[in-house]
Design an enzyme around this catalytic site. Structure first.
Site, PDB file in Angstrom:
ATOM      1  N   PRO A   2      -9.041  -2.740 -12.494  1.00  0.00           N
ATOM      2  CA  PRO A   2      -7.105  -3.031 -11.897  1.00  0.00           C
ATOM      3  C   PRO A   2      -6.406  -3.369 -13.495  1.00  0.00           C
ATOM      4  O   PRO A   2      -7.386  -3.660 -14.514  1.00  0.00           O
ATOM      5  CB  PRO A   2      -7.284  -4.036 -12.038  1.00  0.00           C
ATOM      6  CG  PRO A   2      -8.563  -4.912 -11.134  1.00  0.00           C
ATOM      7  CD  PRO A   2      -9.488  -3.481 -11.570  1.00  0.00           C
ATOM      8  N   GLU A   3      -5.839  -3.345 -14.112  1.00  0.00           N
ATOM      9  CA  GLU A   3      -4.839  -2.941 -15.182  1.00  0.00           C
ATOM     10  C   GLU A   3      -4.068  -5.074 -15.741  1.00  0.00           C
ATOM     11  O   GLU A   3      -3.985  -5.365 -14.232  1.00  0.00           O
ATOM     12  CB  GLU A   3      -4.058  -1.928 -15.494  1.00  0.00           C
ATOM     13  CG  GLU A   3      -5.301  -1.028 -15.298  1.00  0.00           C
ATOM     14  CD  GLU A   3      -3.986   0.801 -15.950  1.00  0.00           C
ATOM     15  OE1 GLU A   3      -3.553   0.357 -16.651  1.00  0.00           O
ATOM     16  OE2 GLU A   3      -4.331   1.814 -15.328  1.00  0.00           O
ATOM     17  N   HIS A  92     -21.127  -8.401  -1.065  1.00  0.00           N
ATOM     18  CA  HIS A  92     -20.128  -7.592  -2.552  1.00  0.00           C
ATOM     19  C   HIS A  92     -19.855  -9.201  -2.201  1.00  0.00           C
ATOM     20  O   HIS A  92     -19.623  -8.867  -3.237  1.00  0.00           O
ATOM     21  CB  HIS A  92     -19.831  -6.181  -2.901  1.00  0.00           C
ATOM     22  CG  HIS A  92     -20.089  -5.568  -2.488  1.00  0.00           C
ATOM     23  ND1 HIS A  92     -21.148  -4.706  -2.956  1.00  0.00           N
ATOM     24  CD2 HIS A  92     -19.689  -4.425  -1.216  1.00  0.00           C
ATOM     25  CE1 HIS A  92     -21.645  -3.570  -2.183  1.00  0.00           C
ATOM     26  NE2 HIS A  92     -21.217  -2.758  -1.231  1.00  0.00           N
ATOM     27  N   ARG A 111     -18.913  -2.435  -7.422  1.00  0.00           N
ATOM     28  CA  ARG A 111     -19.270  -1.733  -8.729  1.00  0.00           C
ATOM     29  C   ARG A 111     -19.929  -2.751  -9.333  1.00  0.00           C
ATOM     30  O   ARG A 111     -20.719  -2.550 -10.606  1.00  0.00           O
ATOM     31  CB  ARG A 111     -18.399  -0.538  -9.288  1.00  0.00           C
ATOM     32  CG  ARG A 111     -18.254   0.635  -7.949  1.00  0.00           C
ATOM     33  CD  ARG A 111     -17.158   1.121  -8.245  1.00  0.00           C
ATOM     34  NE  ARG A 111     -17.883   2.351  -9.882  1.00  0.00           N
ATOM     35  CZ  ARG A 111     -17.682   3.429  -9.777  1.00  0.00           C
ATOM     36  NH1 ARG A 111     -16.735   3.682  -9.725  1.00  0.00           N
ATOM     37  NH2 ARG A 111     -17.723   3.963 -10.486  1.00  0.00           N
ATOM     38  N   ARG A 151      -3.327   7.132 -37.736  1.00  0.00           N
ATOM     39  CA  ARG A 151      -4.454   6.673 -35.898  1.00  0.00           C
ATOM     40  C   ARG A 151      -4.503   8.854 -35.880  1.00  0.00           C
ATOM     41  O   ARG A 151      -3.376   9.107 -35.626  1.00  0.00           O
ATOM     42  CB  ARG A 151      -3.637   6.652 -35.151  1.00  0.00           C
ATOM     43  CG  ARG A 151      -3.791   5.014 -35.393  1.00  0.00           C
ATOM     44  CD  ARG A 151      -5.567   4.347 -35.086  1.00  0.00           C
ATOM     45  NE  ARG A 151      -5.153   2.784 -35.178  1.00  0.00           N
ATOM     46  CZ  ARG A 151      -5.580   2.140 -36.091  1.00  0.00           C
ATOM     47  NH1 ARG A 151      -6.088   3.015 -37.626  1.00  0.00           N
ATOM     48  NH2 ARG A 151      -5.566   1.360 -35.781  1.00  0.00           N
TER      49      ARG A 151
END
Ligand SMILES: [Zn+2]
Length: 270
Positions: A2-3, A92, A111, A151
């Protein structure tokens, strides 16, 4: 995944229910998460009252009443959900936390890229990274313009670098750059100040929309109460290769940038 929007949604759905609660018992069933769950993890949470809850980049930060901080990072498939204690355990369910109101906070993560730790408060920046939060008011066009100078990387790589900008991953970086009209592969150092202004504005708009829809449920993501998000239905470019651009109907293209699938409109993004 997730972000930032997903972590923010977990925060908003959990905080009203758990802030002020006391931890009665902690069961660690699986220690092999990222960095390992420390031997003393259960003991450092048991008996503690959960204070304010905040987000720092993709980390959830929960203040404990002994001035230490409980950190949760959901990794790729982590879920931190609250449910009544009689809800059946799932595969899990690695860490189970019983609260004093009879509810149960469960960390589930197929995971196991997520992270759970209790740290001393001064260690927060070192533990979570120093990147600026794109919803913070200090994330301005000037600030991003300064970050992009000298950059050698692409703007996409810069936005996804958690040490510079904290909270963005592949999905939202694609969506933000589409809304800003900037090609993901463009060299960061070659962006004009106006491009940076559009990226900052697009970041706020995309993230706010995503939070409003409870985040994007691409695979396993659920909010703090186990519900899916809906923002994936609003994605303009992410995972839409070949579909018409919502702006100009040109087919969305895909290529690999920073090792991840990248989606853009060849006409709207320059
Ligand atoms: Zn287009």
């Amino acid at each position: 995944m997730p972000e930032l929007p997903e972590v923010e949604t977990v925060l908003r759905t959990l905080a009203p229910a758990i802030v002020g609660r006391r931890v009665v018992a902690v069961r660690v069933r699986e220690r092999r998460l990222r960095g390992g769950v420390a031997r003393g993890f259960a003991a450092s949470l048991e008996g503690r009252r959960l204070g304010s809850m905040a987000r720092r980049g993709k980390y959830l930060v929960i203040a404990l009443d002994d001035a230490r901080l409980w950190l949760v990072h959901l990794g790729m498939t982590g879920q931190l959900t609250l449910a009544p204690a009689d809800v059946a355990a799932r595969r899990h369910d690695h860490v189970v936390i019983e609260l004093d109101d009879g509810q149960r906070l469960t960390y589930n993560d197929p995971r196991r890229f997520g992270r759970l730790a209790v740290i001393e408060s001064p260690a927060l920046a070192a533990e979570t990274g120093e990147g600026i939060d794109p919803l913070d008011e200090t994330f301005t066009a000037e600030m991003l313009f300064a970050l992009t100078r000298a950059r050698r990387t692409s703007i996409k790589a810069l936005l996804m670098d958690q040490r510079r900008v904290a909270g963005l991953g592949n999905i939202y970086t694609n969506e933000i750059l589409f809304r800003a009209g900037v090609r993901p592969g463009r060299r960061a150092a070659r962006l004009a100040r106006a491009d940076c202004g559009r990226i900052v504005a697009a970041s706020r708009a995309v993230l706010a929309d995503a939070i409003r829809r409870g985040g994007s449920s691409i695979s396993d993501y659920r909010d703090g109460l186990g519900r899916e998000g809906w923002f994936q239905l609003e994605h303009c470019v992410y995972d839409r290769a070949g579909e018409p651009c919502p702006g100009c109907r040109t087919p969305i293209r895909t290529r690999v940038v920073v090792g991840r699938s990248t989606f853009y409109c060849p006409r709207c993004q320059r």
